[in-house]
Design a protein around this motif. Sequence first.
Motif, PDB file in Angstrom:
ATOM      1  N   TRP A 158      57.184  40.535  45.010  1.00 56.99           N
ATOM      2  CA  TRP A 158      56.862  40.465  46.431  1.00 56.99           C
ATOM      3  C   TRP A 158      58.062  40.009  47.245  1.00 56.99           C
ATOM      4  O   TRP A 158      58.173  40.325  48.438  1.00 56.99           O
ATOM      5  CB  TRP A 158      55.645  39.579  46.678  1.00 56.99           C
TER       6      TRP A 158
ATOM      7  N   ILE B 145      57.536  51.499  49.726  1.00 57.35           N
ATOM      8  CA  ILE B 145      57.290  50.536  50.805  1.00 57.35           C
ATOM      9  C   ILE B 145      58.275  50.766  51.942  1.00 57.35           C
ATOM     10  O   ILE B 145      57.901  50.777  53.125  1.00 57.35           O
ATOM     11  CB  ILE B 145      57.411  49.086  50.274  1.00 57.35           C
ATOM     12  N   PHE B 146      59.532  50.967  51.577  1.00 59.34           N
ATOM     13  CA  PHE B 146      60.571  51.244  52.575  1.00 59.34           C
ATOM     14  C   PHE B 146      60.232  52.509  53.356  1.00 59.34           C
ATOM     15  O   PHE B 146      60.280  52.539  54.595  1.00 59.34           O
ATOM     16  CB  PHE B 146      61.922  51.388  51.868  1.00 59.34           C
TER      17      PHE B 146
ATOM     18  N   THR C  69      59.097  49.770  45.687  1.00 62.19           N
ATOM     19  CA  THR C  69      59.796  49.231  46.862  1.00 62.19           C
ATOM     20  C   THR C  69      60.371  50.367  47.714  1.00 62.19           C
ATOM     21  O   THR C  69      60.418  50.264  48.942  1.00 62.19           O
ATOM     22  CB  THR C  69      60.920  48.266  46.460  1.00 62.19           C
TER      23      THR C  69
ATOM     24  N   GLY D  15      63.347  48.322  56.026  1.00 59.41           N
ATOM     25  CA  GLY D  15      62.710  49.493  56.620  1.00 59.41           C
ATOM     26  C   GLY D  15      62.607  49.382  58.131  1.00 59.41           C
ATOM     27  O   GLY D  15      62.847  50.348  58.859  1.00 59.41           O
TER      28      GLY D  15
ATOM     29  N   ALA E  37      59.878  43.173  47.726  1.00 62.15           N
ATOM     30  CA  ALA E  37      59.089  44.008  48.633  1.00 62.15           C
ATOM     31  C   ALA E  37      59.254  43.548  50.080  1.00 62.15           C
ATOM     32  O   ALA E  37      59.394  44.368  50.999  1.00 62.15           O
ATOM     33  CB  ALA E  37      57.617  43.966  48.224  1.00 62.15           C
ATOM     34  N   ALA E  38      59.240  42.220  50.298  1.00 62.81           N
ATOM     35  CA  ALA E  38      59.411  41.685  51.655  1.00 62.81           C
ATOM     36  C   ALA E  38      60.788  42.025  52.211  1.00 62.81           C
ATOM     37  O   ALA E  38      60.931  42.394  53.382  1.00 62.81           O
ATOM     38  CB  ALA E  38      59.208  40.169  51.645  1.00 62.81           C
TER      39      ALA E  38
ATOM     40  N   PHE F 216      60.896  45.640  53.075  1.00 64.20           N
ATOM     41  CA  PHE F 216      60.095  45.851  54.280  1.00 64.20           C
ATOM     42  C   PHE F 216      60.931  45.577  55.539  1.00 64.20           C
ATOM     43  O   PHE F 216      60.924  46.364  56.495  1.00 64.20           O
ATOM     44  CB  PHE F 216      58.861  44.943  54.249  1.00 64.20           C
TER      45      PHE F 216
ATOM     46  N   THR G  76      57.191  52.069  55.651  1.00 62.32           N
ATOM     47  CA  THR G  76      57.565  51.260  56.815  1.00 62.32           C
ATOM     48  C   THR G  76      58.296  52.098  57.850  1.00 62.32           C
ATOM     49  O   THR G  76      57.970  52.080  59.043  1.00 62.32           O
ATOM     50  CB  THR G  76      58.455  50.074  56.386  1.00 62.32           C
TER      51      THR G  76
END
Length: 390
Positions: A92, A46-47, A43, A102, A95-96, A99, A50
Amino acid sequence: MDYRTNIWKLYGIRFFQSLIPAYVIERLFWEERGMTIQMVVYTEIIFAITVFFLEVPSGIMADKWGRKNMILVGSLLEACMFLILIFATEFWHFAAAIFLSGIARSACSGAENALLYDSLLVNGKERLFEKYLGRLNVFDITAAIVAALSGSFLASLFPFEYNYWLSLSSMLVCVCLSFMLSEPVVKSDTEESLAFKEYIIASVRFFKRNPSVCLVVLSGMVTGAALNFIWEFWQLYLNRLEIPVVYFGLFSAMFMLLSLPGNLLAHILINRFRYRTLLLAVAAVLAIGFLYVSIIRDFTGLVAVFLIFLVSGIIEPIVSGYLHHKMDSSMRATIDSFQSLGLNGVLILTGLGFGYFSSAFDVFGGFGFIGLICGGFFVYFLFASKKAIE
């Protein structure tokens, strides 16, 4: 219009952005919901990805369409993030949420510093940017201390979700304060509005013409990435030392208090020491501190952690001040965003190594990897900055 009121509104926004009792139990809450260290690192990546892709476009949008608008968007998205986390049960979901965080970080980062600098500029106080940025960070840290102390206490009495509901409320206050900001009108060297592509080209030219800025910003990227991992994983470190969760708020408050002097004194230190000396000192402390924490796995490692937090406070005011004093207002948010872009690029790369070594040797192995990165950068910066930085 007196834009000095912007400064107090920014203080308020930063205060409530950090009045987040969820953070003190964040890793435990995530672990309770099934998130392993490796998943947390994913994560984080992912951040970083983004922010990496959106940082510069959001900075350009802030310069073209207003810094206030981007700060408002960032506050709204952060509120949405906490709402998702309250009900998150799968990877997820987390993760969302990250996101969205980010995107929010990208929207706010360059815009906030640019709005602060230009608000000072229209009042003839731009040379005090480091001082006011340090104070902004003090409001940030003070709120975080209050949140940490209250958050750990509340976590011992109520389910962890309670802290997240309070955090959502705090972010909604930020949304209201963002509506109240005013956009300063500053005469710049570039009167016409540039196209997106021209913003990128002009920013790259700026860095090419200023090699000393590149080195200072690179130092901020590496040390900032290193500090990110101690801020994100200190809870697991205390947990491995078998320190009860009820004391986490106290430790969090101590960590943040230690970063206060650097923020308050940064504008004084740059008048007494060379930039090169200060940046080398920080890199050395981080390298030695992280390596000690990795190798000596007992309570003496807390001393090294304390030293890391003690020097952490001077980085942002020094690096951001050095950068902003050398740029034009029309490009301020865009160029500031390049700094965050690089930071998140470094975070992506170091995050992969941190995740690998943490999986193999627990969080201690991850800290050891970060120590080696800081040590290698210290050697590089020692030679590269001899003539470039005053």
